[in-house]
Design an enzyme around this catalytic site. Structure first.
Site, PDB file in Angstrom:
ATOM      1  N   ASP A 173       0.879  -1.163   0.000  1.00 12.34           N
ATOM      2  CA  ASP A 173       0.000   0.000   0.000  1.00 12.34           C
ATOM      3  C   ASP A 173       0.924   1.223   0.000  1.00 12.34           C
ATOM      4  O   ASP A 173       2.116   1.118   0.307  1.00 12.34           O
ATOM      5  CB  ASP A 173      -0.937  -0.003   1.217  1.00 12.34           C
ATOM      6  CG  ASP A 173      -2.122   0.939   0.995  1.00 12.34           C
ATOM      7  OD1 ASP A 173      -2.069   1.764   0.058  1.00 12.34           O
ATOM      8  OD2 ASP A 173      -3.110   0.873   1.759  1.00 12.34           O
TER       9      ASP A 173
HETATM   10  C1  BGC Z   1      -4.972   3.399   0.067  1.00 11.30           C
HETATM   11  C2  BGC Z   1      -5.063   2.397  -1.072  1.00 11.30           C
HETATM   12  C3  BGC Z   1      -4.886   3.098  -2.382  1.00 11.30           C
HETATM   13  C4  BGC Z   1      -3.548   3.812  -2.377  1.00 11.30           C
HETATM   14  C5  BGC Z   1      -3.253   4.553  -3.668  1.00 11.30           C
HETATM   15  C6  BGC Z   1      -3.708   4.242  -0.011  1.00 11.30           C
HETATM   16  O1  BGC Z   1      -3.759   5.277   0.897  1.00 11.30           O
HETATM   17  O2  BGC Z   1      -5.010   2.732   1.294  1.00 11.30           O
HETATM   18  O3  BGC Z   1      -6.301   1.756  -1.035  1.00 11.30           O
HETATM   19  O4  BGC Z   1      -4.997   2.195  -3.443  1.00 11.30           O
HETATM   20  O5  BGC Z   1      -3.526   4.758  -1.315  1.00 11.30           O
HETATM   21  O6  BGC Z   1      -4.104   5.629  -3.813  1.00 11.30           O
END
Ligand code: BGC
Length: 757
Positions: free
Chosen positions: A229
């Protein structure tokens, strides 16, 4: 493309470089070797493609795209085909926009209704989440675009999401929190998995070898790459060793250098790094070699978003058939959400919508409607003038539809909700309107359950969830009866927050959150405790009614390994075409382990014309009866009695039948001196030994028995004596019966000999 050969031609620095992003949304390329830079984008319910200044929280604008219903809504459709089609559309959009991987689906279990991201997540039930996620993935990937199923794993709250440790026992992890991922990996082969921010039992997911390698790859057979993530990497080298392939987003070159150094120092083997890079490149080229472009037809996809949303609405209450409304009635629409619907949540999934259809404008195409705002959709402040207008509109109307919901600031990625209530100004106005007009319908726009203190004062409730940018078209169709609602709840609506299973342990303290409710999440808890809820899991009404009967259970044999076919007849006994969601639950009556009263193991959605009847067939296999046994580190289906239950919610079971299954194997058991008499009774093969050797030894010498007979018969009832025997360990026979140590060990030896025959 021969990926192994390609990797062999890369320098150590190039290989390390492949393991982190080029920027917020791109993977690095290597020009001299023809490795392209590919893009990934959020996800999950539409495309959030940021071109220039990337940021993962949706602050900067992304391209205009189509916002489909969020996970809370699409899962309520219980319609695998529908969500698969939505995946296909998003896959086409990715092809048109040159996006290699869409960041979703998000399948974290809704442990508490307060989790800020529940609107994106699918269900409190892992089987349902896994089934729907698999269909979505098959849809997207049929277009040669990958998904990143997220957030792996046990990321069930936003509070301290980047640091908190989810303290969960293995059985609970396997049965509840990992299951949607397991199903998706085994059934739909996702290109990538996104690991979560949090720790699991003290180890960050991003460096959790048990999670990323042992379970995900060795046990489930995952072949794609794991990405972090955004910002989830803690120790980069430990991550590579654990099985985390790609770090997202960009980290400068520091972490790449750490990888290079680790290989040079022999901390990380180059072979391991090669495997990591191979997994990334396999996926990159799978997309790149099948790239075909296309046109992102936003107008057409908006219409499709409306069709999908129409299938997701859940009719929660419809007393006296207040719904559907008709153009002949004097209608009043009240509430800011009628004009400015809330249809998506905040954070990384936020779509820059190409167009928005509101319910008031769409409904005005069908009927004359008086509109009064009543309350604003983004605050909890009362405005006397607005209230006055709303009351007077309500007074003059035959029916009042109140558009209520949660303001954006109440639920979002990044933090959890503080309570389960709607803004009080909305609750008060609903009650006041219900006091002057008996025909009130409430339409809700929210991403997870809310309390409804006015539920007995209104006749109708539609849960619209966050239905995407075409919500107004879908809601108008449902309100006016052009579409018969067919959504069912993918989560329980509890009466109040303190009823929820994790109430005492959410969101944790001092960096840890204990999942003490274990496998008893959602309905598994309310149902097992026979608790009243506002609306149960699986509940959803229709403008017609259905009868479910004629349960048939077809099986080849009595073993848990023999697949079982369960069928029921479903009949539309009303006067409109409609769809029913048939739900199959299994209840373990064997008493082998502490288990929820019932668990969902199958479902089908079926469409029926008035009077029409169809047979719906669902399959059960060994896993449908199994729990995860930490004694054998495997799934185990005990032998004994099970109830097969079919209905249209977890509370409304129409037909049931008890079956008896034979286990494929027994759980391993070895008698010790501490083994109790009660435990031994479970083994019929010990019956003779019990009578001839153990019992006589237990009764001891005749003198004691005589004394017991004369003096303590009244104090020690038969029941009590049986209980005492059952709980008595073999070694206690030494004290009460009077056998020697040698006789005791002989006894244990003989027992094990009989058991292992
Ligand atoms: C979120 C993810 C997301 C990623 C990219 C993170 O803060 O938890 O779900 O895909 O950012 O935007």
């Amino acid at each position: 493309m021969d990926i192994k050969k390609l990797v062999s031609e890369m320098t150590l620095e190039e290989k390390a470089g492949m393991c982190s992003g080029k920027d917020y949304w791109h993977l690095k390329g290597v020009e001299r070797l023809g490795i392209p830079e590919v893009m990934v984008s959020d996800g999950p319910h539409g495309l959030r493609k940021q071109d220039e200044e990337g940021d993962h929280l949706g602050v900067n604008d992304s391209i205009k795209a189509v916002c489909f219903p969020a996970g809370c809504a699409t899962t309520s459709s219980f319609d695998r085909e529908l969500i698969r089609k939505m995946g296909e559309i998003i896959g086409d959009e990715c092809q048109a926009e040159d996006v290699s991987v869409v960041l979703g689906p998000a399948v974290n279990i809704k442990r508490s209704p307060l989790c800020g991201r529940n609107f994106e997540y699918m269900s409190e039930d892992p089987y349902l989440a896994g089934e729907m996620a698999s269909s979505y993935i098959k849809g997207v990937q049929s277009k040669n675009v990958g998904v990143s199923i997220k957030h792996f794993a046990a990321n069930n709250q936003e509070h301290e999401r980047m640091s908190c440790s989810s303290e969960v026992d293995e059985r609970t992890l396997r049965e509840i929190y990992l299951l949607p991922f397991e199903k998706a990996v085994k059934e739909a082969d996702p290109y990538t998995v996104m690991c979560s921010y949090n720790k699991i039992n003290g180890t960050f997911s991003s460096e959790n070898e048990w999670l990323l390698t042992k379970v995900l790859r060795d046990e489930w057979g995952f072949k794609g790459y794991v990405m972090s993530d955004w910002g989830a990497v803690n120790d980069r080298v430990r991550g590579v060793i654990a099985g985390l392939d790609l770090e997202m987003p960009v980290t400068g070159s520091d972490n790449d250098k750490l990888i290079v150094d680790a290989v040079k120092k022999g901390i990380l083997s180059e072979k391991k790094l090669d495997e990591t890079v191979e997994r990334i490149l396999n996926t990159v080229f799978k997309y790149f070699e099948n790239k075909k472009g296309g046109i992102f037809d936003r107008e057409k996809d908006h219409e499709k978003a409306a069709d999908i949303a129409s299938e997701c609405m859940v009719l929660l209450k419809n007393e006296e058939d207040i719904l559907p409304v008709s153009a002949d009635e004097k209608l009043a629409f009240i509430g800011g959400f009628a004009k400015k619907p809330r249809f998506q949540g905040g954070g990384s999934s936020h779509i820059n919508c190409f167009k928005i259809s509101d319910t008031l404008s769409e409904s005005l195409k069908r009927a004359d409607i008086t509109y009064a705002e009543g309350f604003a959709c983004d605050s909890d402040e009362e405005d006397e003038q607005k209230i006055k207008e709303a009351l007077s509109a309500a007074k003059a109307a035959d029916k009042v539809v109140i558009f209520a919901g949660l303001p954006d600031s109440y639920e979002s990625e990044g933090y959890d909700r503080k309570h389960m209530g709607l803004p009080e100004c909305q609750n008060r106005l609903i009650s006041r309107i219900a006091g002057i007009n008996p025909n009130v319908i409430v339409v809700l726009h929210n991403g997870s359950p809310v309390e409804m203190p006015w539920i007995n004062e209104v006749k109708g409730v539609i849960e619209a969830y966050l239905s995407g940018e075409a919500v107004g078209i879908a809601l108008s169709r449902v309100l006016f009866g052009e579409v018969n609602p067919s959504g069912h709840l993918a989560e329980t609506f509890p009466l109040k927050l303190s009823d929820t299973p994790c109430y005492l342990n959410f969101p944790g303290k001092r960096g840890k959150v204990y999942y003490r409710e274990g496998v008893f999440t959602g309905y598994r808890y309310y149902d097992s405790k026979d608790m009243k809820v506002l609306f149960p899991f699986g509940h959803g009404l229709s403008y017609t009614s259905f009868k479910i009967d004629n349960l048939k259970i077809n099986r080849r044999g009595n073993k848990v390994t023999d697949d079982i076919e369960v069928s029921v007849d479903v009949t539309n006994i009303g006067d409109r075409k409609g769809k029913e969601v048939i739900q199959l639950y299994v209840s373990d009556r064997t008493g082998t382990e502490v288990r929820p009263l019932k668990e969902l193991k199958g479902f089908e959605k079926v469409e029926l014309l008035p009077g029409e009847s169809k047979t719906v067939t669902m399959k059960l296999d060994q896993r449908s009866f199994a729990y995860y046994s930490t004694e054998i580190s495997d799934w185990y289906a005990p032998g004994g009695e099970y109830d097969i239950l079919v209905g249209n919610s977890c509370e409304n079971i129409s037909v049931r039948e008890r079956i008896i299954l034979e286990a494929e194997r027994e759980l391993p058991f070895k008698a010790e001196v501490t083994t109790t008499i009660g435990e031994l009774k479970a083994y019929p093969q010990l019956g003779e030994f019990m009578e001839k050797v153990i019992r006589p030894a237990m009764s001891g010498d005749e003198e004691t028995e005589k004394n017991e007979n004369s003096s303590s018969k009244e104090a020690i009832t038969d029941e009590m004596s049986e209980a005492m025997d059952n709980y008595m360990p073999l070694r206690a026979i030494r004290s009460f019966g009077g056998i020697t140590n040698e006789q005791l060990y002989d006894m244990v030896y003989e027992i094990n000999k009989i058991l292992n025959k």
